[in-house]
Design an enzyme around this catalytic site. Structure first.
Site, short mmCIF file in Angstrom:
data_model
loop_
_atom_site.label_atom_id
_atom_site.label_comp_id
_atom_site.label_asym_id
_atom_site.label_seq_id
_atom_site.Cartn_x
_atom_site.Cartn_y
_atom_site.Cartn_z
N ASN A 70 -4.82 0.95 6.46
CA ASN A 70 -3.79 1.16 5.46
C ASN A 70 -2.49 0.56 5.97
O ASN A 70 -2.11 0.80 7.12
CB ASN A 70 -3.62 2.67 5.21
CG ASN A 70 -2.77 2.97 4.02
OD1 ASN A 70 -1.71 2.40 3.82
ND2 ASN A 70 -3.22 3.91 3.21
N HIS A 140 -10.76 3.27 -3.68
CA HIS A 140 -10.74 3.18 -2.22
C HIS A 140 -10.72 4.59 -1.65
O HIS A 140 -10.06 5.46 -2.19
CB HIS A 140 -9.55 2.36 -1.73
CG HIS A 140 -8.23 2.79 -2.27
ND1 HIS A 140 -7.83 2.52 -3.57
CD2 HIS A 140 -7.21 3.48 -1.71
CE1 HIS A 140 -6.62 3.01 -3.77
NE2 HIS A 140 -6.23 3.62 -2.64
N HIS A 142 -9.83 7.02 1.49
CA HIS A 142 -9.01 7.15 2.69
C HIS A 142 -9.74 7.95 3.76
O HIS A 142 -10.39 8.95 3.46
CB HIS A 142 -7.70 7.87 2.36
CG HIS A 142 -6.80 7.10 1.46
ND1 HIS A 142 -5.79 6.30 1.93
CD2 HIS A 142 -6.77 6.99 0.10
CE1 HIS A 142 -5.16 5.74 0.91
NE2 HIS A 142 -5.75 6.14 -0.22
#
Length: 178
Positions: A70, A140, A142
């Site tokens: 990220n 997506h 995390h």
């Protein structure tokens, strides 16, 4: 300005009422906020696989999914498992994509534990803008490593996240262990 005793606080007269908040100026983020570092067209998650792993901060590539750091991590090692296919909703993944996403998440946890001895993890995805997804059009997941005391006074009181390692160095460690 930096003086002999460290950074110098410079006051400025202007409009507004002083408050009790300190400011951490991050002018390097202005390009991102204004969009000049974003791809001209399209989805950043669709463009990342076109770049080198180093430039895109990609840790690993699978058949249907890739793992990428990220850019604005909550903690060191915060990464995302991302399907190559541009799909917004978890229920729209194929069975093959779902399995590989889960396998990448599990593997990411093992790698992060090996490299940095994480005490725990926050794992999840925000589905839709209203749920907090920054890039809602491309799903997506995390994977955020956690350590005891990682949510100390800096983010709570100072509204500042302190990260002890540059993203490129984190990528090298995690990609090497992947």
């Amino acid at each position: 300005m930096t003086g002999p005793d460290g950074p110098e606080v410079v006051g400025q007269d202007g409009v507004g009422v002083p408050d009790a908040l300190q400011r951490l100026w991050t002018p390097h983020r202005l390009a991102y906020v204004q969009g000049s570092k974003k791809p001209d067209e399209g989805c950043p998650f669709c463009h990342l696989p076109e770049k080198s792993d180093e430039d895109a901060l990609i840790l690993a590539r699978g058949k249907n999914v890739y793992a990428v750091l990220n850019l604005y991590p909550y903690n060191p090692g915060h990464l995302m498992a991302v399907p190559y296919r541009h799909v917004a909703d978890y229920t729209d993944l194929t069975a093959e994509e779902t399995v590989e996403l889960a396998e990448f998440t599990q593997h990411a946890m093992r790698v992060i534990r090996e490299v940095s001895s994480a005490h725990g993890f926050n794992i999840g995805m925000n589905q839709g803008v209203i749920a907090g997804a920054g890039i809602a059009a491309h799903l997506h997941q995390h994977v955020v490593p956690r350590w005891g005391g990682d949510a100390n006074f800096m983010p709570v009181i100072g509204h500042t996240k302190v990260l002890p390692q540059l993203l490129g160095e984190t990528r090298k460690l995690l990609a090497g262990a992947w």
